[in-house]
Enzyme design. Structure first.
Site, PDB file in Angstrom:
ATOM      1  N   ASP A   1       5.352   8.500 -30.926  1.00  0.00           N
ATOM      2  CA  ASP A   1       4.111   8.250 -30.204  1.00  0.00           C
ATOM      3  C   ASP A   1       3.634   9.526 -29.513  1.00  0.00           C
ATOM      4  O   ASP A   1       4.425  10.437 -29.226  1.00  0.00           O
ATOM      5  CB  ASP A   1       4.308   7.144 -29.164  1.00  0.00           C
ATOM      6  CG  ASP A   1       4.545   5.784 -29.809  1.00  0.00           C
ATOM      7  OD1 ASP A   1       4.105   5.588 -30.956  1.00  0.00           O
ATOM      8  OD2 ASP A   1       5.194   4.930 -29.162  1.00  0.00           O
TER       9      ASP A   1
ATOM     10  N   TYR B   1      17.328   8.209 -29.452  1.00  0.00           N
ATOM     11  CA  TYR B   1      16.240   8.196 -28.471  1.00  0.00           C
ATOM     12  C   TYR B   1      16.816   8.135 -27.058  1.00  0.00           C
ATOM     13  O   TYR B   1      17.880   7.558 -26.819  1.00  0.00           O
ATOM     14  CB  TYR B   1      15.354   6.960 -28.666  1.00  0.00           C
ATOM     15  CG  TYR B   1      14.531   6.961 -29.916  1.00  0.00           C
ATOM     16  CD1 TYR B   1      13.215   7.419 -29.908  1.00  0.00           C
ATOM     17  CD2 TYR B   1      15.048   6.476 -31.113  1.00  0.00           C
ATOM     18  CE1 TYR B   1      12.436   7.394 -31.054  1.00  0.00           C
ATOM     19  CE2 TYR B   1      14.285   6.451 -32.263  1.00  0.00           C
ATOM     20  CZ  TYR B   1      12.982   6.913 -32.233  1.00  0.00           C
ATOM     21  OH  TYR B   1      12.221   6.884 -33.376  1.00  0.00           O
TER      22      TYR B   1
ATOM     23  N   TYR C   1      10.756   0.366 -33.935  1.00  0.00           N
ATOM     24  CA  TYR C   1       9.809   0.537 -32.833  1.00  0.00           C
ATOM     25  C   TYR C   1      10.634   0.453 -31.550  1.00  0.00           C
ATOM     26  O   TYR C   1      10.975  -0.647 -31.078  1.00  0.00           O
ATOM     27  CB  TYR C   1       8.740  -0.551 -32.859  1.00  0.00           C
ATOM     28  CG  TYR C   1       7.813  -0.496 -34.051  1.00  0.00           C
ATOM     29  CD1 TYR C   1       6.946   0.581 -34.243  1.00  0.00           C
ATOM     30  CD2 TYR C   1       7.786  -1.529 -34.988  1.00  0.00           C
ATOM     31  CE1 TYR C   1       6.084   0.628 -35.331  1.00  0.00           C
ATOM     32  CE2 TYR C   1       6.926  -1.498 -36.079  1.00  0.00           C
ATOM     33  CZ  TYR C   1       6.079  -0.414 -36.244  1.00  0.00           C
ATOM     34  OH  TYR C   1       5.226  -0.371 -37.321  1.00  0.00           O
TER      35      TYR C   1
END
EC number: 5.4.99.25
Length: 413
Positions: A246, A307, A378
């Site tokens: 993103d 992440y 996601y």
């Protein structure tokens, strides 16, 4: 097939069809070595001339054979004229004289590539259909199995002449430029193939998107890499990326693989310099191919990514409650297209693996997550649940409303 057989077959062919040196020699292209087809054809006609003239002088009636040869052989026409026989020169049945100086197209093409800095080229030709049909007719009628196609000869001869004139390498698989020659109308076009440069990038800002600018995004990776397009004189550039983060997520660690495609460049030499402006770092690694771009995109589906997320909880949480997140390690997560992008395909479902999840307690309302997962997950939705569209989720396990404050990609394996 020995020499006698070649001469006999050639005479039969020439009695049926007048052929120039190149078109006759090409029927025997697989015989001999380091010869051009016109040299083969010239030699065959010379041998036939010597044989037939000798037989004629010995009293053998070979006048018909001599007349057939004379149509496309000047010395035989001269000989027959000495005995009062006149034979008109005939045009080659297959090429119609095209091969007499096909190299001229190479000279015309050289002026077309002026101003392009290239290292490799290939030649492509469009040949009149009737020529191909006439060649096929001769080959089938005489069961020729030792020849090459006229298209192959034309490409080779023009390519050889261009090699001499340009001093560049021929690359039939991945040429910088393709020289297209239309032998029907004499038109020559230069196709400048795209230039593909692979590298990796790091994104240090939370206001940089990959390609499109929107909302509070101040710039894009595509925009910042315009310097590469300018360096190679291209008319446009696009990027191919192994996955996507993103715009408000940073790309850290060793970086994300990326390929910059420059369309219609005028320069194919030299690598771009490393780019760094505080927001983005791009490290060029070398030139690549279209096949590698496809592999890059396919690999994004199976990459393992790590992440880091800073998460806010609506209700206070204890360290003991965070320990419940251990049950998410090794889980398969089912996700419907997130609400923020569901306009694309709202009911599309995907499953991705969460291999490992680790947390760090910061305060009763804030904690840090490290998620090692399959590419394509996601992550934000995995954390806050997206109103039930992702399951299981961190919010579901903790039974609280969660908001992702920060998200970073730390590595791509």
């Amino acid at each position: 097939m020995d020499v006698v057989d070649i001469l006999e077959k050639s005479l039969e062919i020439l009695k049926a069809y007048p052929l120039c040196d190149s078109c006759l020699g090409r029927l025997f292209a697989q015989m001999g070595y380091a010869l051009e087809n016109w040299e083969r054809g010239f030699s065959i006609k010379t041998m036939l001339h010597m044989k037939l003239v000798t037989l004629f002088r010995q009293g053998v009636d070979v006048t018909t054979d001599l007349k057939s040869l004379a149509r496309i052989h000047k010395p035989t026409r001269r000989f027959l004229s000495t005995i009062g026989i006149t034979v008109e020169e005939a045009q080659c049945y297959i090429c119609g004289g095209l091969l007499s100086n096909v190299e001229r197209f190479a000279k015309e093409a050289v002026s077309k590539v002026d101003g392009i800095e290239f290292e490799t080229f290939a030649v492509g030709t469009t040949i009149p259909r009737e020529i191909l049909e006439r060649e096929s007719e001769v080959v089938k009628k005489f069961l020729v199995s030792t020849g090459e196609s006229i298209k192959h000869e034309i490409n080779r001869r023009i390519g050889k002449e261009l090699l001499r004139l340009l001093g560049r390498r021929v690359d039939k698989q991945r040429p910088n430029i393709l020289i297209k020659i239309d032998l029907i109308n004499g038109k020559i076009d230069i196709v400048k193939n795209p230039l593909l440069i692979e590298g990796v990038y790091l994104k240090l800002s939370r206001r940089i998107s990959q390609a499109k600018k929107f909302g509070n995004v101040k710039s894009s990776l595509l925009e910042k890499l315009q310097y590469i397009r300018d360096m190679y004189g291209g008319v446009e550039h696009i990027i191919h990326v192994s996955g996507r983060e993103d715009s408000d997520a940073r790309m850290l660690g060793p970086g994300r693989p990326l390929v910059v495609e420059i369309k219609q460049p005028t320069k194919y030499k030299g690598l771009p310099h490393l780019y760094s402006d505080g927001d983005v770092i791009f490290i060029p690694l070398g030139f690549t191919t279209r096949d590698e771009v496809r592999k890059l995109k396919e690999k994004a589906k199976t990459d393992i990514k790590l992440y880091r997320a800073l998460v806010y909880s609506d209700r206070p949480l204890s360290e003991e409650e965070l320990r419940k997140l251990a049950e998410l390690s090794g889980k398969t997560v089912v996700q419907y297209t997130p609400r923020r992008i569901k306009r694309l395909n709202p009911r599309k479902k995907r499953t991705r693996m969460v291999y490992e999840i680790v947390w760090r307690f910061i305060s009763s309302h804030v904690f840090e997550l490290y998620v090692r997962c399959q590419g394509g997950l996601y992550v934000k939705e995995f954390i806050h649940g997206d109103g039930g569209r992702t399951t299981p989720s961190v919010a579901e396990i903790l039974n609280t409303y969660l908001e992702v404050l920060e998200l970073d990609v730390l590595s791509i394996e």
